[in-house]
Motif scaffolding. Sequence first.
Motif, PDB file in Angstrom:
ATOM      1  N   SER A  29       0.811  -1.212   0.000  1.00 49.84           N
ATOM      2  CA  SER A  29       0.000   0.000   0.000  1.00 49.84           C
ATOM      3  C   SER A  29       0.843   1.259   0.000  1.00 49.84           C
ATOM      4  O   SER A  29       0.373   2.331   0.381  1.00 49.84           O
ATOM      5  N   SER A  30       2.096   1.145  -0.424  1.00 48.31           N
ATOM      6  CA  SER A  30       2.957   2.322  -0.530  1.00 48.31           C
ATOM      7  C   SER A  30       3.989   2.087  -1.613  1.00 48.31           C
ATOM      8  O   SER A  30       4.295   0.940  -1.978  1.00 48.31           O
ATOM      9  N   LEU A  31       4.552   3.176  -2.135  1.00 52.49           N
ATOM     10  CA  LEU A  31       5.606   3.056  -3.134  1.00 52.49           C
ATOM     11  C   LEU A  31       6.862   2.435  -2.545  1.00 52.49           C
ATOM     12  O   LEU A  31       7.593   1.717  -3.239  1.00 52.49           O
ATOM     13  N   GLU A  32       7.114   2.682  -1.289  1.00 53.99           N
ATOM     14  CA  GLU A  32       8.274   2.088  -0.633  1.00 53.99           C
ATOM     15  C   GLU A  32       8.154   0.568  -0.587  1.00 53.99           C
ATOM     16  O   GLU A  32       9.113  -0.155  -0.884  1.00 53.99           O
ATOM     17  N   GLU A  33       6.962   0.076  -0.243  1.00 46.32           N
ATOM     18  CA  GLU A  33       6.743  -1.377  -0.227  1.00 46.32           C
ATOM     19  C   GLU A  33       6.823  -1.945  -1.643  1.00 46.32           C
ATOM     20  O   GLU A  33       7.377  -3.029  -1.862  1.00 46.32           O
ATOM     21  N   LEU A  34       6.275  -1.203  -2.599  1.00 44.63           N
ATOM     22  CA  LEU A  34       6.323  -1.666  -3.990  1.00 44.63           C
ATOM     23  C   LEU A  34       7.773  -1.789  -4.460  1.00 44.63           C
ATOM     24  O   LEU A  34       8.149  -2.795  -5.067  1.00 44.63           O
ATOM     25  N   GLN A  35       8.601  -0.790  -4.175  1.00 38.24           N
ATOM     26  CA  GLN A  35       9.992  -0.863  -4.582  1.00 38.24           C
ATOM     27  C   GLN A  35      10.711  -2.032  -3.910  1.00 38.24           C
ATOM     28  O   GLN A  35      11.547  -2.698  -4.523  1.00 38.24           O
ATOM     29  N   HIS A  36      10.370  -2.324  -2.659  1.00 36.97           N
ATOM     30  CA  HIS A  36      10.972  -3.452  -1.940  1.00 36.97           C
ATOM     31  C   HIS A  36      10.732  -4.757  -2.694  1.00 36.97           C
ATOM     32  O   HIS A  36      11.665  -5.534  -2.938  1.00 36.97           O
ATOM     33  N   TYR A  37       9.490  -5.001  -3.074  1.00 35.81           N
ATOM     34  CA  TYR A  37       9.165  -6.259  -3.764  1.00 35.81           C
ATOM     35  C   TYR A  37       9.567  -6.219  -5.236  1.00 35.81           C
ATOM     36  O   TYR A  37       9.749  -7.272  -5.856  1.00 35.81           O
ATOM     37  N   ILE A  44       3.873 -12.789  -6.066  1.00 36.74           N
ATOM     38  CA  ILE A  44       2.640 -12.200  -6.573  1.00 36.74           C
ATOM     39  C   ILE A  44       2.333 -11.007  -5.682  1.00 36.74           C
ATOM     40  O   ILE A  44       2.095 -11.162  -4.477  1.00 36.74           O
ATOM     41  N   VAL A  45       2.366  -9.819  -6.260  1.00 41.57           N
ATOM     42  CA  VAL A  45       2.238  -8.586  -5.489  1.00 41.57           C
ATOM     43  C   VAL A  45       0.997  -7.840  -5.953  1.00 41.57           C
ATOM     44  O   VAL A  45       0.885  -7.496  -7.138  1.00 41.57           O
ATOM     45  N   THR A  46       0.075  -7.600  -5.045  1.00 42.05           N
ATOM     46  CA  THR A  46      -1.124  -6.820  -5.333  1.00 42.05           C
ATOM     47  C   THR A  46      -1.001  -5.474  -4.629  1.00 42.05           C
ATOM     48  O   THR A  46      -0.738  -5.417  -3.422  1.00 42.05           O
ATOM     49  N   MET A  47      -1.178  -4.406  -5.372  1.00 38.40           N
ATOM     50  CA  MET A  47      -1.101  -3.071  -4.785  1.00 38.40           C
ATOM     51  C   MET A  47      -2.504  -2.528  -4.591  1.00 38.40           C
ATOM     52  O   MET A  47      -3.358  -2.619  -5.484  1.00 38.40           O
ATOM     53  N   GLN A  48      -2.754  -1.960  -3.423  1.00 40.34           N
ATOM     54  CA  GLN A  48      -4.060  -1.407  -3.138  1.00 40.34           C
ATOM     55  C   GLN A  48      -4.348  -0.239  -4.075  1.00 40.34           C
ATOM     56  O   GLN A  48      -3.484   0.601  -4.316  1.00 40.34           O
ATOM     57  N   PRO A  49      -5.576  -0.161  -4.607  1.00 44.27           N
ATOM     58  CA  PRO A  49      -5.917   0.930  -5.523  1.00 44.27           C
ATOM     59  C   PRO A  49      -5.743   2.290  -4.847  1.00 44.27           C
ATOM     60  O   PRO A  49      -5.886   2.434  -3.633  1.00 44.27           O
ATOM     61  N   GLY A  50      -5.428   3.281  -5.661  1.00 47.28           N
ATOM     62  CA  GLY A  50      -5.270   4.635  -5.160  1.00 47.28           C
ATOM     63  C   GLY A  50      -4.286   5.411  -6.003  1.00 47.28           C
ATOM     64  O   GLY A  50      -3.671   4.876  -6.929  1.00 47.28           O
ATOM     65  N   THR A  51      -4.130   6.707  -5.680  1.00 50.48           N
ATOM     66  CA  THR A  51      -3.170   7.567  -6.352  1.00 50.48           C
ATOM     67  C   THR A  51      -1.938   7.710  -5.468  1.00 50.48           C
ATOM     68  O   THR A  51      -2.043   8.100  -4.303  1.00 50.48           O
ATOM     69  N   TYR A  52      -0.791   7.382  -6.034  1.00 52.56           N
ATOM     70  CA  TYR A  52       0.476   7.433  -5.311  1.00 52.56           C
ATOM     71  C   TYR A  52       1.377   8.448  -6.008  1.00 52.56           C
ATOM     72  O   TYR A  52       1.631   8.336  -7.205  1.00 52.56           O
ATOM     73  N   ARG A  53       1.868   9.423  -5.270  1.00 52.89           N
ATOM     74  CA  ARG A  53       2.688  10.492  -5.840  1.00 52.89           C
ATOM     75  C   ARG A  53       4.159  10.260  -5.507  1.00 52.89           C
ATOM     76  O   ARG A  53       4.509  10.069  -4.340  1.00 52.89           O
ATOM     77  N   ILE A  54       4.984  10.314  -6.544  1.00 54.39           N
ATOM     78  CA  ILE A  54       6.419  10.143  -6.335  1.00 54.39           C
ATOM     79  C   ILE A  54       6.937  11.194  -5.354  1.00 54.39           C
ATOM     80  O   ILE A  54       7.798  10.916  -4.506  1.00 54.39           O
TER      81      ILE A  54
END
Length: 452
Positions: A29-37, A44-54
Amino acid sequence: MMFCRITFAATVAGLLLCAPVFADNVTVSSLEELQHYAHKSGNIVTMQPGTYRISDWLSEEKLRDKRAQADYPYLKFTGHDNVFQMDGVKIEADTKLRTILRPPVHTNEFVISGRGNTISGLTLTNIGDATSPGGALLSISGDNNIVQNGTFTVRGSSPYGYGDLFGKGGDYTIGHHKQSGVHIVGSGTQIIGCKLYVHSYGHGFYIQGGHTQSFQDCYVEGKIRATDDMLKETSGPAADIDFRTVVANRDGERRVTPGYMKSLAEDGYRTYHDIRDLTFLNCTAKHMRGGFELRTEGGGVQIQGCQAIECERGYWVGNGATVLESSGDAKYGPLLFVEGKRANVHVQLSPDSSKYHVHAIAVICGEEHQVHISPADLLESREVATPILLGYGAPAAGEGMAEIKPRRATRVVLNNETKMPVEISHEAIRCQVTSEGEIKRNDGKDTQITRE
């Protein structure tokens, strides 16, 4: 999910041992977690819907740290064999971040360098209008990756609003900084059901390396502007150089000419170098400089069921290309350029025309092509009689306002089922022409003409 592990002993024995290596199934649920994986493999990585700003993730301090480490992309997928499920996820990258990061030329903002990943449903969007040093929103450099059902919007180039009139590459009258959409060098890349909006001077999807890549059900769209509108400017970069262009117009002057429509972007689907085994199925380009500019040296380009809408030129193909069941208009520029050897082209011409100058429906040179042009609508014909040119080459840089000159065409078979006229230059040798439209000129040598 189960993966096969190849051991040294198994390789020596000539056997492949499959052991159950189970993937993690995680939600982030965050860009930091996404970058980790994104750096890991086999998940298999599912990201919670939403707008994420760099900008919410990478502070100015973090961006400066990245610059100090020469780590310029915002986010990198370096792992292998992952599935990223990102439906409803929008990642925004403000173009002003580039002014803090100050990346070198040809830096890409999001990079997939790992192998065998699938990324589905992702929306990547540039916001703002800060200048790019040149690069792409997304780059796919790893092999055998799949990007599907994504939506990408690219912004931030300089100058913007004139297309390629004032230069591209190293030849220019106004210095420029491009920003393109999706850059591909990885072999086995599959782009499926993706939409790309190019609101900058740059390419849409462009392939600069690799082989065996495919596009299916994709859409790319730019913006267009009339040269008449450009010439109304009394200040700005174009007015400052008196609208001096790189390519000469049909009067021999290097100046913007009224009466033309220009795309503000570059090509929708573009190849460079010796790309092989490239497939496009049911793809569309709208308002781009070139819809499908696929002039590979090695051949193997397959285009089927595609459409070019209101582009400066629809299709530009060369060696060994095959174009089937595809269509386009000549509303703002030619439907077709053919060069090289042994292309097999079957395209339909839509009846759309405009008040803007268009000097050809098709321009054909090269050797041993089979070119078949038919009307897209049997009940409605194009109102403006514009010629199909055989034994002519594309104008300089493909520019619509430049002169179209004779160029050698040998053993070309042309079947014109439209009512558009055909003009054959003295450079056409041993060609065969069957035409529903009038043969307005035949200066060809040993050229056979059949009127339908």
